[in-house]
Write a protein that holds these residues in place. Structure first.
Motif: not given
Lengths: 403, 132
Positions: A370-389
């Protein structure tokens, strides 16, 4: 040595000629006069004379094949008489024969098929008998030929056990092609309907397709040749169900369609000791030959026919059987679709084999973030999101293992 | 500043997982890159159910068109990234140690198996001398 090389033309013909024509009298004059020629002696030998005698006598009948009949040596006796014809039978002139042929057009080859197949069921036999009856009725008023017998289908008189098998007629081939290509019937369905094996249906469809393409391209077909050959072969006719006179008739089976193909693994003889208490089924028999060999029930070309018969015996009503069959078809189609999907997915990925493992490259798009680079559909490990484990309720024990 | 195509390590301890990223060369490894081109999972997966060969596999996701673009504008792949990109034909393979070794072995064995034809060589040499 000054001896000149021996030329082939100088060698006496007894040496060069084959033993079959050796006993002819040696006359050198024509050879000497035509030293350049390699052709063997043109004298009329006994064999040659006999050959021409046969060609002008008994063999003359073979030159113009009977309309609607095979043209095999086995149909004639030594004197060139048609064996199956009545004693007074005379071959008609061409025009007359053609006229007779058009007025009493009967699908030929129907009489040629019965000997080819032992397993013809009752209904079919009755159909054929009717046809033959019709034919004999037609015979009474004119001097038509009786139908061909098994003897007439032997192209090689010395090989009594070779019988010429019928081929598909042109109409039947066209009908098969139309059923598969236009109506979209599966190959196995067409095979059951026309009584032609799966492989042959496939071949007919492919060849017909090619023929149509050639016609569209304007290529010239060898149609006269194929017509001439088909006229001299026993053929399986096509019974067109849309015609009024064919109502209630079943198509004539061309061959046995459900024959088990001999698998190479089953060519050996096996003695497998089995305890008496154990049930040894066909499945086990298949496994005894080869671990990958399916049981015979699944290897036959049309297992659905066996299933249908089994349902009939078990006393299900027609509607129930129909429903079951439809369910089966739907299931089969779904399976096929799934397979297709999987194959396409595999095509999308690119596999590079390494020494110990394969590297599977899957194509993705960077646009998915997406344009802001924050969509969960994007490829790879996401930046700026904490792990939920560490969150409550996250199950880390795998619930499923893919095998 | 130099652009690099490199891997950024994510995942947990003993469970590495990499993003294939385009970033400025001097930024931190896991800092936010210019673009995430794909991922590389270095842990071999068990063979897939439909796989007839039964080989383990490593999954790589890659936007190859985008990777081509970045290489085209002068991004410099790291060694590992070079290895991965060369597998799909974006770059010329560079690290072919195994192949080169095998070639050396082949050449060695070929040289050993070759018997030098002494007599013929001497004769031809003498002839050459005569001609000269």
């Amino acid at each position: 040595m000054m001896l000149p090389r021996l030329r082939t033309s100088n060698v006496p013909p007894t040496l060069t000629s084959c033993p079959a024509i050796r006993p002819q009298p040696l006359i050198h004059s024509p050879r000497i006069s035509r030293e350049f020629s390699q052709t063997s002696c043109q004298q009329a030998t006994l064999r040659r004379r006999k050959f021409y005698e046969w060609l002008n006598g008994p063999g003359a009948a073979l030159r113009h094949p009977l309309p609607g009949s095979t043209n095999y040596l086995g149909a004639y006796d030594r004197f060139g008489n048609l064996v199956r014809a009545r004693p007074g039978w005379q071959r008609k002139q061409n025009a007359e024969a053609e006229a007779a042929n058009t007025e009493g057009e009967v699908p030929k080859g129907g009489e040629g098929t019965p000997e080819a197949q032992e397993a013809v069921d009752e209904l079919e036999m009755s159909v054929r008998r009717e046809e033959e009856q019709k034919k004999t009725e037609g015979n009474q008023d004119e001097d038509k030929l009786p139908p061909e017998t098994a003897e007439d289908l032997r192209p090689f008189p010395l090989n009594k056990y070779f019988r010429s098998q019928p081929v598909l007629s042109e109409e039947l081939r066209e009908a098969i092609y139309q059923r598969v290509a236009r109506d979209g019937a599966s190959v196995s369905l067409a095979s059951v309907e026309f009584g032609v094996s799966n492989e042959r249906v496939g071949a007919v469809v492919r060849l017909k397709q090619m023929e149509k393409e050639w016609i569209a391209e304007g290529k010239k077909l060898a149609a006269p040749y194929s017509k001439a050959v088909l006229e001299m072969l026993p053929t399986t006719p096509y019974i067109d169900p849309s015609r009024p006179e064919n109502k209630g008739k079943r198509p004539i089976t061309h061959e046995a369609i459900n024959d088990l193909i001999v698998h190479p693994a089953t060519r050996q003889q096996l003695f497998v000791p089995v305890s008496e208490s154990r049930q040894f089924t066909r499945v086990d028999a298949g496994k005894a030959f080869d671990n990958n060999l399916l049981p015979a029930d699944e290897r036959i070309p049309h297992p659905e026919l066996v299933l249908a018969e089994r349902e009939l015996v078990s006393g299900l009503s027609f509607q129930e059987r129909k429903n079951l069959a439809e369910e089966r078809i739907v299931k089969q189609q779904e399976k096929k679709k799934e397979e297709q999907r999987r194959r396409e997915e595999l095509k999308k990925v690119q596999t590079v084999s390494g020494r110990r493992w394969d590297f599977v490259f899957q194509d993705v798009s960077v646009e998915n973030v997406g344009r802001d680079g924050r969509s969960p559909k994007g490829v790879g490990w996401r930046y700026g999101f904490p792990h939920e484990d560490r969150k409550k309720g996250q199950v880390k024990i795998p619930t499923k293992v893919e095998a | 500043m130099v652009l690099r195509i490199r891997l950024a390590r994510f995942g947990k301890r003993h469970a590495p997982f990499y993003n294939i990223v385009v970033a400025h060369a001097r930024t931190a490894r896991n800092s936010k890159p210019l673009e995430v081109l794909g991922t590389y999972d270095p842990i071999p997966q068990p063979p897939r159910p439909g796989d007839s060969k039964g080989r383990p596999w490593k999954e790589i996701k890659l936007d190859s068109a985008r990777a081509r673009y970045w290489v085209g504008v002068g991004a410099q792949p790291s060694d590992t990234a070079w290895r991965l990109l060369s597998m799909v034909g974006i770059l010329e393979p560079k690290y072919r140690v195994r192949e080169v070794k095998q070639q050396v072995i082949k050449a060695d064995s070929a040289a050993k198996s070759l018997i030098p034809p002494k007599s013929s060589t001497t004769r031809s040499a003498s002839e050459e001398v005569v001609e000269a």
